[in-house]
Scaffold this motif. Structure first.
Motif, short mmCIF file in Angstrom:
data_model
loop_
_atom_site.label_atom_id
_atom_site.label_comp_id
_atom_site.label_asym_id
_atom_site.label_seq_id
_atom_site.Cartn_x
_atom_site.Cartn_y
_atom_site.Cartn_z
N LEU B 75 0.63 -1.45 0.32
CA LEU B 75 0.04 0.26 -0.07
C LEU B 75 0.25 1.15 0.28
O LEU B 75 0.09 2.11 -0.41
N LEU B 76 1.51 1.33 0.92
CA LEU B 76 2.82 2.63 0.83
C LEU B 76 3.85 3.10 -1.23
O LEU B 76 3.10 4.02 -0.40
N PRO B 77 3.66 2.07 -1.64
CA PRO B 77 4.24 2.08 -2.50
C PRO B 77 3.19 2.86 -3.38
O PRO B 77 3.30 3.74 -4.25
N LEU B 78 1.89 2.26 -3.52
CA LEU B 78 0.57 2.60 -4.11
C LEU B 78 0.73 4.05 -3.59
O LEU B 78 0.14 4.75 -4.76
N TRP B 79 0.55 5.06 -2.54
CA TRP B 79 0.50 6.00 -1.95
C TRP B 79 0.95 6.53 -2.53
O TRP B 79 0.88 8.26 -3.04
N SER B 80 2.58 6.10 -2.33
CA SER B 80 3.16 6.84 -3.09
C SER B 80 3.23 7.20 -4.27
O SER B 80 3.83 8.23 -5.08
N PHE B 81 3.21 6.57 -4.67
CA PHE B 81 2.86 6.34 -6.80
C PHE B 81 1.92 7.49 -6.99
O PHE B 81 2.12 8.75 -7.73
N LEU B 82 0.14 7.53 -6.23
CA LEU B 82 -0.88 8.50 -6.54
C LEU B 82 -0.52 9.66 -5.81
O LEU B 82 -0.55 10.20 -7.11
N ILE B 83 0.76 10.18 -4.73
CA ILE B 83 1.09 11.20 -4.43
C ILE B 83 1.79 12.32 -5.31
O ILE B 83 1.33 12.97 -5.63
N MET B 84 2.56 10.67 -6.36
CA MET B 84 3.56 11.97 -7.51
C MET B 84 2.64 12.36 -8.40
O MET B 84 2.87 12.98 -9.33
N LYS B 85 1.72 11.95 -8.89
CA LYS B 85 0.99 11.33 -9.57
C LYS B 85 -0.28 13.09 -9.13
O LYS B 85 -0.35 14.28 -10.15
N LEU B 86 -0.41 13.32 -8.17
CA LEU B 86 -1.17 14.21 -7.87
C LEU B 86 -0.91 15.72 -7.82
O LEU B 86 -0.73 16.47 -8.04
#
Lengths: 257, 167
Positions: B75-86
């Motif tokens: 989950l943490l890498p997923l949030w990291s990926f989404l934060i970067m996109k956002l």
């Protein structure tokens, strides 16, 4: 709007594969990491305790004086009870009743807690090397604490009694009303599914029933602080204040069956 | 050197969360420092530079918890990926926007974790307690996030010249 490319699908597939792989590697990874961090955690806990001792010096001084008076009072009571115990033994000998031997315990220090809020777990600094196994009961000098759920060579995890996933079979001292106590992830416990006519009231003392082999009989759980009726109206519940202050546990005793 | 520095920060925060943060519980919940660190790393650096640290933070959190191993690691890498996109679409310099983002991510993280716990059959938490944890932890984490951000933003003064730059 985010575009889902082929890369994202590959990422998802790799994630699912990794999850499966990690689940199978679970014991090895957890054991290694917990063993590695045992001493840093112990050091940090020691530093925190020393700083707390300096900050709360006056409170500790007052508490110490109160406890000394209580110890003197209890010492007198123990002397009286010793006499009663010896008399009981003599009478039991006469009746040829089998003597129950008290259980053995292993003392351990708490070095950490679960990092998430979904469980109430403490990590202690003793493990399989010291004779601790899963499913062993844990307690403190004040009362029942929980159950060992995971062990490594040098550390163990104990699920506390205020975790909703730990159910303990209990009875009310006096009325012998049986019930199941579980946690709320807070400072209180709940005894649910009591029948409508259950003989339980505020300030009743709750102890382990010993109906299962999981926990010895007679360990103090806590005191009833509220009794109420479920929404359905068919059963009652009781809120229990634990005998052990679960937010400030420093030492635990693991019971060896 | 900077890689060892970030590794050290993650380890120290992990130890703090396990050994000390319990004294700062409010209504039985404590903030999620791992998640805040992941958001910070994701805002300041590119994914390929921080993926190792984000996964390491997830593995560390999973090792200390009793939940299904791998939940935080994935989950943490997923949030990291989404934060970067956002962060490429909206500015997260404003504290209120930052708090809102952290609140949403923490709430989502807790909801997904709770659902995995239920459907994995291992642990069951009553709905009322689950909602309390999900909401209060999200709120608490969001409130202290700007403070942690401020501490990280002062790091360039503590490090040697150029150490804060990834390249």
């Amino acid at each position: 709007m985010l575009k889902f490319k082929k890369k994202s699908l590959i990422y998802l597939a790799v994630s699912i594969f990794l999850l499966t792989l990690l689940s199978s590697l679970n014991p090895a990874l957890r054991t290694t990491i917990l063993s590695t961090f045992k001493y840093p955690l112990s050091l940090l806990t020691l530093i925190r305790r020393e700083i707390g001792g300096i900050i709360f010096y006056h409170r500790n001084l007052m508490q110490n004086e109160g406890l000394k008076r209580e110890v003197d009072l209890l010492r007198n009571k123990i002397n009286t009870l010793d006499e009663i115990y010896l008399e009981n033994r003599r009478l039991n000998d006469i009746l040829s009743l089998k003597q129950k031997t008290p259980y053995k315990v292993i003392a351990a220090r708490v070095i950490g807690r679960s990092p998430d809020n979904w469980s109430s777990v403490v990590i202690i600094d003793k493990g399989r090397y010291n004779g601790i196994k899963q499913e062993m009961a844990a307690m403190t000098y004040l009362g029942f604490l929980g159950r060992v759920i995971e062990t490594t060579e040098s550390t163990s995890k104990i699920m506390l009694i205020n975790d909703p996933n730990l159910g303990v079979s209990c009875i009310v001292v006096g009325s012998r009303q049986e019930g199941l106590v579980s946690g709320t992830l807070g400072n209180s416990l709940i005894m649910k599914y009591l029948p409508k006519g259950a003989d339980i009231k505020i300030s009743d003392v709750i102890i382990t029933s010993g109906l299962t082999d999981a926990y010895p009989k007679g360990l103090l759980i806590g005191e009833v602080i509220e009794v109420g009726e479920e929404l359905s109206g068919l059963t009652r519940y009781a809120i229990i204040k634990p005998a052990v202050n679960l937010s400030s546990i420093e030492e635990v005793l693991i019971i060896i069956p | 050197m900077r890689k060892w520095f970030f590794l050290f920060i993650i380890v120290v925060l992990g130890l703090l969360e396990v050994a000390v943060l319990d004294y700062f519980k409010i209504f039985g919940v404590k903030p999620d420092l791992f998640l805040i660190v992941v958001v910070i790393l994701s805002l300041f650096f590119e994914l390929k530079g921080v993926i190792f640290f984000v996964i390491f933070a997830g593995v560390l959190k999973d090792a200390f918890s009793i939940n299904t191993f791998g939940i935080n690691t994935l989950l943490l890498p997923l949030w990291s990926f989404l934060i970067m996109k956002l962060s490429k679409r909206i500015s997260i310099d404003n504290n209120f926007i930052l708090m809102a983002v952290i609140f949403i991510i923490t709430a989502s993280h807790n909801i997904i974790t709770g659902l995995i716990l239920v459907f994995s059959g291992g642990f069951f938490i009553p709905l009322g307690i689950s909602l309390r944890i999900a909401f209060l932890e999200s709120l608490y984490t969001a409130i202290i996030a700007p403070l942690v951000f401020k501490i990280f933003r002062t790091f360039p003064r503590w490090l040697p010249q150029g150490a804060w730059n990834w390249e």
